[in-house]
Design a protein around this motif. Structure first.
Motif, PDB file in Angstrom:
ATOM      1  N   SER A 287       0.838  -1.201   0.000  1.00 31.20           N
ATOM      2  CA  SER A 287       0.000   0.000   0.000  1.00 31.20           C
ATOM      3  C   SER A 287       0.874   1.252   0.000  1.00 31.20           C
ATOM      4  N   SER A 288       2.156   1.047  -0.323  1.00 33.33           N
ATOM      5  CA  SER A 288       3.106   2.149  -0.518  1.00 33.33           C
ATOM      6  C   SER A 288       3.854   1.908  -1.824  1.00 33.33           C
ATOM      7  N   PHE A 289       4.309   2.978  -2.438  1.00 35.12           N
ATOM      8  CA  PHE A 289       5.101   2.838  -3.659  1.00 35.12           C
ATOM      9  C   PHE A 289       6.566   2.610  -3.294  1.00 35.12           C
TER      10      PHE A 289
ATOM     11  N   VAL B  54      -3.053   7.019  -2.108  1.00 31.95           N
ATOM     12  CA  VAL B  54      -1.843   6.229  -2.362  1.00 31.95           C
ATOM     13  C   VAL B  54      -2.054   4.736  -2.149  1.00 31.95           C
ATOM     14  N   GLY B  55      -2.701   4.337  -1.061  1.00 31.15           N
ATOM     15  CA  GLY B  55      -2.814   2.920  -0.737  1.00 31.15           C
ATOM     16  C   GLY B  55      -3.427   2.091  -1.838  1.00 31.15           C
TER      17      GLY B  55
ATOM     18  N   ILE C   4      -3.319  -1.329  -6.925  1.00 27.53           N
ATOM     19  CA  ILE C   4      -3.705  -1.547  -8.325  1.00 27.53           C
ATOM     20  C   ILE C   4      -2.472  -1.705  -9.210  1.00 27.53           C
ATOM     21  N   VAL C   5      -1.430  -0.939  -8.934  1.00 27.81           N
ATOM     22  CA  VAL C   5      -0.186  -1.084  -9.701  1.00 27.81           C
ATOM     23  C   VAL C   5       0.351  -2.505  -9.544  1.00 27.81           C
TER      24      VAL C   5
ATOM     25  N   THR D  96      -1.356   3.593 -20.010  1.00 27.70           N
ATOM     26  CA  THR D  96      -1.517   4.908 -19.397  1.00 27.70           C
ATOM     27  C   THR D  96      -0.561   5.046 -18.216  1.00 27.70           C
ATOM     28  N   ARG D  97      -0.252   6.283 -17.863  1.00 27.32           N
ATOM     29  CA  ARG D  97       0.551   6.546 -16.667  1.00 27.32           C
ATOM     30  C   ARG D  97      -0.335   6.980 -15.494  1.00 27.32           C
ATOM     31  N   GLU D  98      -1.647   6.933 -15.686  1.00 29.16           N
ATOM     32  CA  GLU D  98      -2.550   7.310 -14.611  1.00 29.16           C
ATOM     33  C   GLU D  98      -2.439   6.337 -13.436  1.00 29.16           C
ATOM     34  N   LEU D  99      -2.570   6.876 -12.225  1.00 28.50           N
ATOM     35  CA  LEU D  99      -2.590   6.057 -11.017  1.00 28.50           C
ATOM     36  C   LEU D  99      -4.055   5.846 -10.646  1.00 28.50           C
TER      37      LEU D  99
END
Length: 216
Positions: free
Chosen positions: A72-74, A87-88, A93-94, A131-134
């Motif tokens: 839940s962190s990058f 962020v979490g 999803i990433v 896409t680069r969308e978060l």
């Protein structure tokens, strides 16, 4: 004269009857609207609880395949700030939709509903999407579901952008992982928590939705 009086009396009684009918119809209409509203609310709660269960199943599958739960962190190499909005769930999803993992095939319907409520992007493409969308997962009220992996239970700067379903007001809210009040330990201490803020969009209130039983 007497006939006239009887006519007037009868007319007055008819008016009273009419007002009574109007009052009854108003009460029934109010009750119907309230019932429909409560029914829709119950449906959204049920739908969101099912969504959280699906997300939980995908996270468990990820753990079996990767040996750890979705973060839940990058990670530093991903070059995304961990003190931003949503962020979490974005980090989750990433993880679930990168390296051809495709959430283990468990979130095909959810994949097409992903949103980007805070309109942020990463410096480079992090998912298998073009896409680069978060991206985030919306609950039944259109607000992002919060995701907290056990390593971040103590983190307190995770803000989520949300909208009040009734007023349309935009605001930020901070999800707090649930604890068992008797033991003081976190619920699901070795895994994760998915939490919906419910209709009001504010975490930590009585209408929050989870897939687990919240201890009282």
């Amino acid at each position: 004269m007497r006939a006239t009086l009887r006519h007037v009396a009868r007319a007055g009684f008819t008016l009273v009857e009419l007002l009574a009918v109007i009052l009854i119809l108003s009460i029934l209409t109010f009750a119907l609207i309230k019932g429909l509203s409560e029914g829709m609310g119950a449906t959204k709660i049920s739908t969101t609880r099912q969504l959280l269960a699906k997300l939980g199943a995908a996270a468990e599958h990820y753990q079996r395949e990767m040996g750890k739960y979705p973060p839940s962190s990058f990670e530093p190499a991903q070059e995304v700030s961990n003190d931003g909005l949503n962020v979490g769930i974005e980090a989750c999803i990433v993880a679930l939709f990168s390296k051809k993992f495709e959430a283990g095939g468990l979130l095909e319907d959810v994949r097409d509903q992903l949103v980007n409520l805070d309109a942020d992007t990463s410096a480079r493409q992090l998912t298998d999407f073009a896409t680069r969308e978060l991206l985030e997962v919306p609950d039944a009220w259109g607000n992002p579901v919060a995701y907290i992996e056990k390593s971040d239970y103590g983190v307190s700067n995770r803000r989520y952008l949300a909208y009040d379903a009734k007023t349309g007001e935009e605001f930020e809210s901070v999800p707090v992982p649930y604890k068992n009040p008797r033991t003081g330990q976190y619920v699901a201490p070795t895994s994760f928590q998915f939490i919906s803020a419910g209709e009001d969009g504010r975490f930590g209130t009585d209408d929050d939705v989870t897939a687990f039983d919240v201890p009282e």
